[in-house]
Design a protein around this motif. Structure first.
Motif, mmCIF file in Angstrom:
data_model
loop_
_atom_site.group_PDB
_atom_site.id
_atom_site.type_symbol
_atom_site.label_atom_id
_atom_site.label_comp_id
_atom_site.label_asym_id
_atom_site.label_seq_id
_atom_site.Cartn_x
_atom_site.Cartn_y
_atom_site.Cartn_z
ATOM 1 N N GLY A 181 0.815 -1.210 0.000
ATOM 2 C CA GLY A 181 0.000 0.000 0.000
ATOM 3 C C GLY A 181 0.849 1.260 0.000
ATOM 4 O O GLY A 181 0.599 2.193 -0.760
ATOM 5 N N SER A 182 1.890 1.266 0.862
ATOM 6 C CA SER A 182 2.690 2.483 0.923
ATOM 7 C C SER A 182 3.492 2.657 -0.363
ATOM 8 O O SER A 182 3.726 3.769 -0.811
ATOM 9 N N ARG A 183 3.843 1.524 -0.985
ATOM 10 C CA ARG A 183 4.559 1.661 -2.250
ATOM 11 C C ARG A 183 3.652 2.306 -3.301
ATOM 12 O O ARG A 183 4.060 3.231 -3.994
ATOM 13 N N ASP A 184 2.420 1.808 -3.385
ATOM 14 C CA ASP A 184 1.505 2.388 -4.365
ATOM 15 C C ASP A 184 1.296 3.871 -4.096
ATOM 16 O O ASP A 184 1.305 4.690 -5.007
ATOM 17 N N LEU A 185 1.140 4.196 -2.808
ATOM 18 C CA LEU A 185 0.900 5.589 -2.451
ATOM 19 C C LEU A 185 2.091 6.469 -2.841
ATOM 20 O O LEU A 185 1.948 7.463 -3.548
ATOM 21 N N PHE A 186 3.294 6.055 -2.386
ATOM 22 C CA PHE A 186 4.456 6.908 -2.627
ATOM 23 C C PHE A 186 4.836 6.945 -4.103
ATOM 24 O O PHE A 186 5.276 7.970 -4.609
ATOM 25 N N LEU A 187 4.645 5.818 -4.792
ATOM 26 C CA LEU A 187 4.951 5.829 -6.220
ATOM 27 C C LEU A 187 3.995 6.760 -6.961
ATOM 28 O O LEU A 187 4.402 7.465 -7.883
ATOM 29 N N SER A 188 2.716 6.776 -6.522
ATOM 30 C CA SER A 188 1.790 7.658 -7.223
ATOM 31 C C SER A 188 2.109 9.120 -6.906
ATOM 32 O O SER A 188 2.000 9.982 -7.774
ATOM 33 N N ILE A 189 2.552 9.379 -5.663
ATOM 34 C CA ILE A 189 2.980 10.756 -5.352
ATOM 35 C C ILE A 189 4.170 11.140 -6.228
ATOM 36 O O ILE A 189 4.211 12.207 -6.830
ATOM 37 N N ARG A 190 5.135 10.197 -6.318
ATOM 38 C CA ARG A 190 6.319 10.490 -7.113
ATOM 39 C C ARG A 190 5.949 10.758 -8.570
ATOM 40 O O ARG A 190 6.422 11.710 -9.177
ATOM 41 N N ASP A 191 5.086 9.900 -9.110
ATOM 42 C CA ASP A 191 4.741 10.068 -10.518
ATOM 43 C C ASP A 191 3.940 11.344 -10.752
ATOM 44 O O ASP A 191 4.099 12.002 -11.777
ATOM 45 N N TYR A 192 3.122 11.694 -9.770
ATOM 46 C CA TYR A 192 2.381 12.949 -9.880
ATOM 47 C C TYR A 192 3.365 14.123 -9.902
ATOM 48 O O TYR A 192 3.276 15.007 -10.753
ATOM 49 N N VAL A 193 4.318 14.094 -8.967
ATOM 50 C CA VAL A 193 5.305 15.173 -8.896
ATOM 51 C C VAL A 193 6.090 15.257 -10.205
ATOM 52 O O VAL A 193 6.309 16.330 -10.758
ATOM 53 N N LYS A 194 6.489 14.063 -10.710
ATOM 54 C CA LYS A 194 7.320 14.048 -11.927
ATOM 55 C C LYS A 194 6.567 14.601 -13.127
ATOM 56 O O LYS A 194 7.119 15.332 -13.947
ATOM 57 N N SER A 195 5.283 14.204 -13.272
ATOM 58 C CA SER A 195 4.603 14.597 -14.504
ATOM 59 C C SER A 195 3.932 15.961 -14.393
ATOM 60 O O SER A 195 3.814 16.660 -15.391
#
Lengths: 580, 138
Positions: A67-81
């Protein structure tokens, strides 16, 4: 402005410099205590809050890995894009700002006052800033990145460039030449001026406000021109806490992920399972590298934890021996070994093609730097978000650590010397490294097509951690050079780990560099423990991935910090006397 | 018997030094020796001073005051990493200033000294000259 009494007062600078007059005394917020047999001297609340936060986030990643991976990865991808334009424009500004400083009259300002002399010789200085900042990435991406751009049919080649090999068939000579040139240009773009400008800004701001203005060597000091005395309160605490937090997790996650690379390297060189005699001998212990039953992953968690322990143990010795006796010595050994490997690949590999890649790559870099760094109207979004923005966020989230370490060893240099040696020379070295490793690998792909190991491990199947070994495997003396490469990866991790521990220790001691040795020992072990716990506790590298994604997301925050630092540098330099 | 007495001091904890300084002063009077106050600093700003030069001036003033009637000078050692280098730098200072006796304040040994020995203990182990460690009462 001089105060000749023993009382703590306004000092007289060494030569001419412009000390900031503040009532703050370094260490005034520090908490000195005796815990059991050990003496501690740390900043309250930075030490406590960052320590507690690290434990909490580690626990979250352990209890709730997927769960935390999905959360943090989505934050990261949001920040990146979503913030791609912000990262790109800021990084461009850092490059232009640094280059302008070289030619500006402020280039002659000397860090540490006009009479200061350099603390370290050029080779030692250079070895340390390289080993802390980038060494490990060069090992990992040297083969991977150019080959990926050259041949991976992912459709988002840099600037929509050519693909050099399609379905295992090498393209025409003109197409491969174009693809090769663009692959080198895009790689150089990520390892050249921009990352080093990011490091240089942070390092320069910290060095200027510490050595010339007399403020403590912590991140908050660079905010003095904006926040004034408030920098010693909540704002400054927050800045330093985030810096310590990002540094520790940055180091711990890359140590954990790095351990899997080292393990893969060992497996590649010595084999795995029952036959892994060589791994056992290399690591010097009895546990082997067995394949756990029912798993195809050849890297057992026992081996991974042992590798982390091994790296942490060497780093521990290094931090206890200190900057001169440990970190500097290891960095120099490292540079020597890296130069040896570089020279081997250069002379044994296709030397003429490498030289072509070096000069051709530089030329292509110059030609394409503007379109590559432009965030508007791009069609190669896969490249832009997957690689460029990722790199920028990554370099920026590492910049408090690397910048502070560079500042620590750069006293006595002029601003011009500093920028030249932190920006231009490392960029050139990176270009040469990429041309040598990437160029050799691309030549192997062109010559061998599907037969080449690099093709199989980068293009056909994506196994980034062994890309370097695949390239070395096709050159003579592969077992020797691969062993050397594993050794280099290990030492690069040690030099990141030890310099990182020194940096966290200084930040959490309120800028004191003479805190009790037990504190740096604590940070070094803590970092290894976080990495090991995450590797063993969470399935595979899920915990590490999630926290690494979180660290990269902090890059957004630190981009703002860096922009402020540019302003602070300008304000700080204006008040310094220039050497004419 | 002793011509030059080296007295390592920590300016950040000057309040804990009075016993050692008293001993050093008495010995200097008795043997007619010179006192040299030695301290280690980093080049980064610290609690005592913003740069090594300012540190040097403070040590000089400290030496003048602490030396009392004895002839007292000061000697600053600049280290890149005081936490790790302190012990070696102090041993080096002995020959740099030509000392033949060290008088130094130190704490009562405890468990931690097994892992990280005290600076005084380390100096006594590595110095070629006599070392007088004055334990602080506290």
């Amino acid at each position: 402005m001089a105060d000749e009494t023993v009382d703590i007062g306004i000092p007289e600078p060494e030569g001419s410099a412009d000390i900031i007059e503040t009532d703050y005394q370094i260490g005034q917020d520090n908490f000195e205590t005796q815990v059991g047999p050990f003496r501690f001297d740390f900043h309250n609340p930075v030490f406590v809050i960052s320590g507690v936060l690290i434990v909490i986030f580690t626990a979250i990643a352990l209890i709730w890995p997927e769960g935390s991976r999905d959360l943090f990865l989505s934050i990261r991808d949001y920040v990146k894009s979503s913030f791609d334009w912000f990262f790109l424009m800021s990084a461009n500004l850092f490059v232009v700002f640094s280059l302008l400083l070289i030619v500006s009259p402020w280039g002659s300002v000397r860090l540490g006052g006009s009479e200061a002399t350099p603390d370290y010789s050029y080779p030692a200085w250079f070895a340390m800033l390289f080993a802390a900042g980038m060494g490990i990435g060069l090992m990992f991406f040297g083969v991977l990145e150019p080959v990926y751009y050259f041949g991976t049919p992912w459709g988002d080649q840099p600037l929509g460039g050519e693909i050099g090999i399609v379905d295992g068939v090498v393209a025409s000579e003109a197409t491969t030449a174009a693809a090769r040139e663009m692959a080198m240009a895009a790689t150089i773009f990520h390892w050249g001026l921009h990352p080093w400008a990011i490091y240089a800004i942070v390092a320069l701001a910290l060095a200027l406000f510490s050595y010339n203005k007399g403020l403590p060597l912590t991140i908050r000091s660079a905010f003095y021109p904006i926040l004034g005395e408030r920098v010693w309160g909540g704002w400054g605490n927050a800045i330093d806490t985030i810096a310590a937090f990002a540094t520790l997790f940055g180091l711990a996650t890359s140590l954990g992920i790095g351990a899997t690379q080292v393990a893969s390297g060992l497996t590649e060189v010595f084999g795995s399972g029952a036959g892994a005699e060589g791994t056992r001998n290399f690591m010097g212990f009895l546990w082997g590298n067995p394949v756990p039953e029912g798993q195809s992953d050849p890297n057992s968690s026992v081996l991974l934890v042992l590798i982390i322990g091994f790296i942490t143990a060497i780093a521990l010795v290094s931090v206890m021996r200190g900057l001169d006796g440990g970190v500097k010595v290891l960095s120099e050994i490292n540079m020597g070994l890296a130069a040896l490997l570089l020279a081997f690949v250069f002379f044994v590999g296709p030397t003429a093609a490498i030289l072509g890649d070096f000069f051709g790559g530089l030329w292509a870099y110059a030609k394409n730097i503007v379109p590559l760094s432009n965030p508007v109207g791009r069609e190669d979004t896969g490249f832009l978000h997957g690689w460029t923005t990722f790199y920028w966020a990554w370099w920026i989230s590492w910049s408090p650590f690397v910048g502070m370490f560079i500042a620590r060893v750069s006293r006595g240099r002029t601003v011009r010397e500093f920028i030249t040696c932190v920006l231009l020379i490392p960029s050139l070295v990176c270009v040469f490294w990429m041309a040598t490793f990437g160029g050799t690998a691309i030549s192997q792909v062109i010559a061998g097509a599907t037969e080449s190991g690099v093709f199989q491990n980068v293009i056909a199947s994506y196994r980034p951690e062994i890309s370097l070994f695949s390239m070395l495997g096709e050159l003579p003396l592969a077992s020797i050079t691969s062993t050397l490469a594993v050794l280099l990866v290990i030492i690069f991790f040690v030099t990141s780990s030890d310099s990182g521990s020194l940096v966290i220790d200084t930040i959490t001691a309120g800028g004191k560099v003479d805190a009790p040795v037990i504190q740096r020992v604590f940070w070094c072990i803590f970092e290894g423990a976080v990495a090991a716990v995450l590797l063993v506790g969470a399935a595979g590298t899920a915990g590490l991935d999630s926290l690494q994604a979180m660290v990269i997301s902090t890059g957004l925050l630190f981009t703002v910090v860096l922009l402020v630092m540019c302003w602070s540098i300008l304000m700080g330099l204006i008040s310094e006397r220039r050497n004419t | 018997m002793f011509k030059t007495i080296m007295v390592p001091v920590d300016l950040a904890h000057a309040d804990k030094l009075s016993d050692a300084i008293g001993v050093a002063r008495d010995l200097a009077t008795q043997y007619g020796s010179k006192l040299v106050f030695v301290a280690v600093t980093a080049s980064t700003p610290g609690p005592v001073a913003h740069n090594p030069e300012e540190f040097g001036r403070k040590l000089e003033a400290f030496a003048k005051e602490a030396g009392g009637d004895a002839a007292a000078t000061s000697h600053v050692i600049v280290s890149h990493d005081p936490t790790a280098d302190m012990d070696d730098k102090l041993v080096d200072a002995i020959s740099e200033i030509g000392a033949d006796l060290v008088v130094m304040a130190t704490h009562v040994p405890g468990m931690a000294d097994m892992l990280v020995p005290s600076h005084g203990g380390s100096l006594a182990r590595h110095a070629g000259i006599s070392v007088f460690l004055v334990r602080s009462a506290g």
